[in-house]
Scaffold this motif. Structure first.
Motif, mmCIF file in Angstrom:
data_model
loop_
_atom_site.group_PDB
_atom_site.id
_atom_site.type_symbol
_atom_site.label_atom_id
_atom_site.label_comp_id
_atom_site.label_asym_id
_atom_site.label_seq_id
_atom_site.Cartn_x
_atom_site.Cartn_y
_atom_site.Cartn_z
ATOM 1 N N SER A 313 3.350 0.863 4.231
ATOM 2 C CA SER A 313 2.876 0.381 2.936
ATOM 3 C C SER A 313 2.233 -0.993 3.078
ATOM 4 C CB SER A 313 4.040 0.320 1.945
ATOM 5 O OG SER A 313 3.605 -0.102 0.674
ATOM 6 N N ALA A 314 2.847 -1.867 3.861
ATOM 7 C CA ALA A 314 2.296 -3.208 4.049
ATOM 8 C C ALA A 314 0.965 -3.161 4.802
ATOM 9 C CB ALA A 314 3.300 -4.080 4.804
ATOM 10 N N ARG A 315 0.873 -2.304 5.823
ATOM 11 C CA ARG A 315 -0.362 -2.209 6.598
ATOM 12 C C ARG A 315 -1.486 -1.588 5.788
ATOM 13 N NH1 ARG A 315 -0.257 -2.718 12.127
ATOM 14 N NH2 ARG A 315 -1.928 -1.194 12.325
ATOM 15 N N THR A 316 -1.146 -0.740 4.832
ATOM 16 C CA THR A 316 -2.159 -0.121 3.974
ATOM 17 C C THR A 316 -2.809 -1.152 3.070
ATOM 18 O OG1 THR A 316 -0.923 1.945 3.991
ATOM 19 C CG2 THR A 316 -2.579 1.696 2.285
ATOM 20 N N GLN A 317 -2.043 -2.190 2.703
ATOM 21 C CA GLN A 317 -2.547 -3.219 1.792
ATOM 22 C C GLN A 317 -3.382 -4.213 2.591
ATOM 23 O OE1 GLN A 317 -1.774 -3.165 -1.542
ATOM 24 N NE2 GLN A 317 -3.029 -4.922 -1.984
ATOM 25 N N THR A 318 -4.580 -3.813 2.959
ATOM 26 C CA THR A 318 -5.438 -4.670 3.795
ATOM 27 C C THR A 318 -6.532 -5.351 3.021
ATOM 28 O OG1 THR A 318 -6.770 -2.726 4.324
ATOM 29 C CG2 THR A 318 -5.027 -3.300 5.866
ATOM 30 N N ALA A 319 -6.734 -4.965 1.770
ATOM 31 C CA ALA A 319 -7.795 -5.573 0.959
ATOM 32 C C ALA A 319 -7.234 -5.934 -0.381
ATOM 33 C CB ALA A 319 -8.953 -4.588 0.800
ATOM 34 N N PRO A 320 -7.791 -6.957 -1.041
ATOM 35 C CA PRO A 320 -7.283 -7.358 -2.318
ATOM 36 C C PRO A 320 -7.449 -6.283 -3.362
ATOM 37 C CG PRO A 320 -9.361 -8.450 -1.879
ATOM 38 C CD PRO A 320 -8.994 -7.722 -0.649
ATOM 39 N N THR A 321 -6.480 -6.200 -4.260
ATOM 40 C CA THR A 321 -6.562 -5.250 -5.353
ATOM 41 C C THR A 321 -7.476 -5.779 -6.428
ATOM 42 O OG1 THR A 321 -4.644 -6.269 -6.339
ATOM 43 C CG2 THR A 321 -4.249 -4.369 -4.947
ATOM 44 N N SER A 322 -8.067 -4.898 -7.188
ATOM 45 C CA SER A 322 -8.994 -5.322 -8.216
ATOM 46 C C SER A 322 -8.310 -5.357 -9.560
ATOM 47 C CB SER A 322 -10.167 -4.319 -8.300
ATOM 48 O OG SER A 322 -9.703 -3.017 -8.514
ATOM 49 N N GLY A 323 -8.185 -6.564 -10.098
ATOM 50 C CA GLY A 323 -7.607 -6.724 -11.431
ATOM 51 C C GLY A 323 -6.124 -6.483 -11.451
ATOM 52 N N GLY A 324 -5.500 -6.726 -12.609
ATOM 53 C CA GLY A 324 -4.073 -6.498 -12.769
ATOM 54 C C GLY A 324 -3.841 -5.063 -13.152
#
Length: 325
Positions: A313-324
């Motif tokens: 899960s942590a490695r998948t989060q490689t780019a910023p999320t868009s908006g809340g």
């Protein structure tokens, strides 16, 4: 990591601070993940510290939760005031604080009520394990699409690992009590999911330390009457009891939740709830190291699966999320 009590002026958003703004998107995400990982590890110390405080001071679990929120919040508020920060201003800021207070109090009350009518293992499994599912369902409905396959696989892997780690008792409880325990625990998990989703929404007028301090302080006050009715709030004042209470208020509460809210600036809520599963994993490892508890082979396998799900899960989060969310 910025020391607790070192703050920016209120009136800024819950978005990136000045120092974080200088970082690139990937660096901000990495910083957010690190905050969430540290928060999860610190949460893992809460169970063993809270148990020690309950045994030493002869307090009910809800009384421990009330003191945890109240004292933890008060310490953050004191640190904010000591550095010259004024209380949050504006109706929007106080609505957020009130929402955090209510969600924190309900989460604690529902979880410990589930433990009271059922078992710790089932309450932990359902409460903590259901949160990523609720967040995944919310994001799916909000974006009007089925959950992403990878995210679903990570959540399923995490739930299998958590089940093997925590274990489910075989019988011994009546069906009504089992259903009541599961229902209260699921409600607790839903509350934590809402707590996480709320933290993803930027807000002008209060930062994560203000939300943690004032929100948890108020949450502790909301829990106090419930705790008073379920065994009382009185305890013997001793160095041991005060030391345990201070540790519980600082590490898994004030510091952990401040870092959790900070990590939510740049990390998706679904990732945050999976990383939060570090809590039972850390708590189990501490119980083995400090209390001499033992895991079955299935428990060790579950710990590996749970750890693997968190890493994926942590490695998948490689780019910023868009908006809340």
């Amino acid at each position: 990591m910025q020391p607790l009590g070192t703050t920016e002026p209120l009136g800024t958003t819950e978005g990136p601070s000045t120092s974080e703004a200088r970082l690139g998107p990937s660096s901000r995400v990495s910083s957010g993940l690190l905050s969430l990982v540290i928060a999860g590890l610190l949460w893992g110390t809460g169970g063993i510290t809270g148990r020690a405080l309950a045994d030493s001071a002869h307090l009910s679990p809800i009384a421990v939760a009330a003191y945890r929120l109240g004292v933890g919040g008060a310490l953050v508020v004191i640190s904010l005031l000591a550095t010259g920060q004024r209380p949050p201003r504006g109706a929007a800021a106080w609505r957020r604080i009130l929402a955090v207070a209510v969600l924190a109090a309900v989460f604690q009350a529902a979880y410990f009520s589930a433990v009271a009518v059922g078992t710790v293992s089932v309450a932990t499994l359902v409460a903590i394990g259901s949160s990523p599912v609720f967040v995944l369902l919310y994001e799916s409905v909000r974006h009007r699409r089925l959950p992403q396959r990878r995210a679903t696989m990570v959540v399923v892997l995490a739930l299998i690992g958590l089940t093997m780690l925590v274990g489910v008792p075989a019988g011994g409880q009546s069906m009504p009590k089992e259903l009541a325990c599961a229902g209260l625990a699921a409600f607790s998990g839903l509350t934590f999911a809402a707590f996480t989703l709320l933290g993803r929404r930027p807000l002008v007028g209060v930062d994560e330390r203000g939300v943690t301090g004032y929100g948890f302080g108020l949450g502790g006050l909301l829990l106090a009457p419930v705790a008073a009715l379920s065994g009382g709030l009185g305890f013997t004042v001793s160095p041991e009891n005060l030391g345990l209470l201070t540790l519980l208020a600082i590490a898994p509460t004030a510091l952990a939740y401040t870092l959790f809210f900070r990590g939510l600036r740049t990390v998706a809520a679904s990732t945050a709830t999976v990383v939060a599963l570090l809590e039972p994993l850390t708590g189990t490892l501490l119980s083995i190291a400090l209390l001499g508890e033992r895991l079955s082979p299935a428990g060790y396998a579950g710990a590996l699966l749970l750890g693997g799900a968190i890493v994926i899960s942590a490695r998948t989060q490689t780019a910023p999320t868009s908006g809340g969310v």
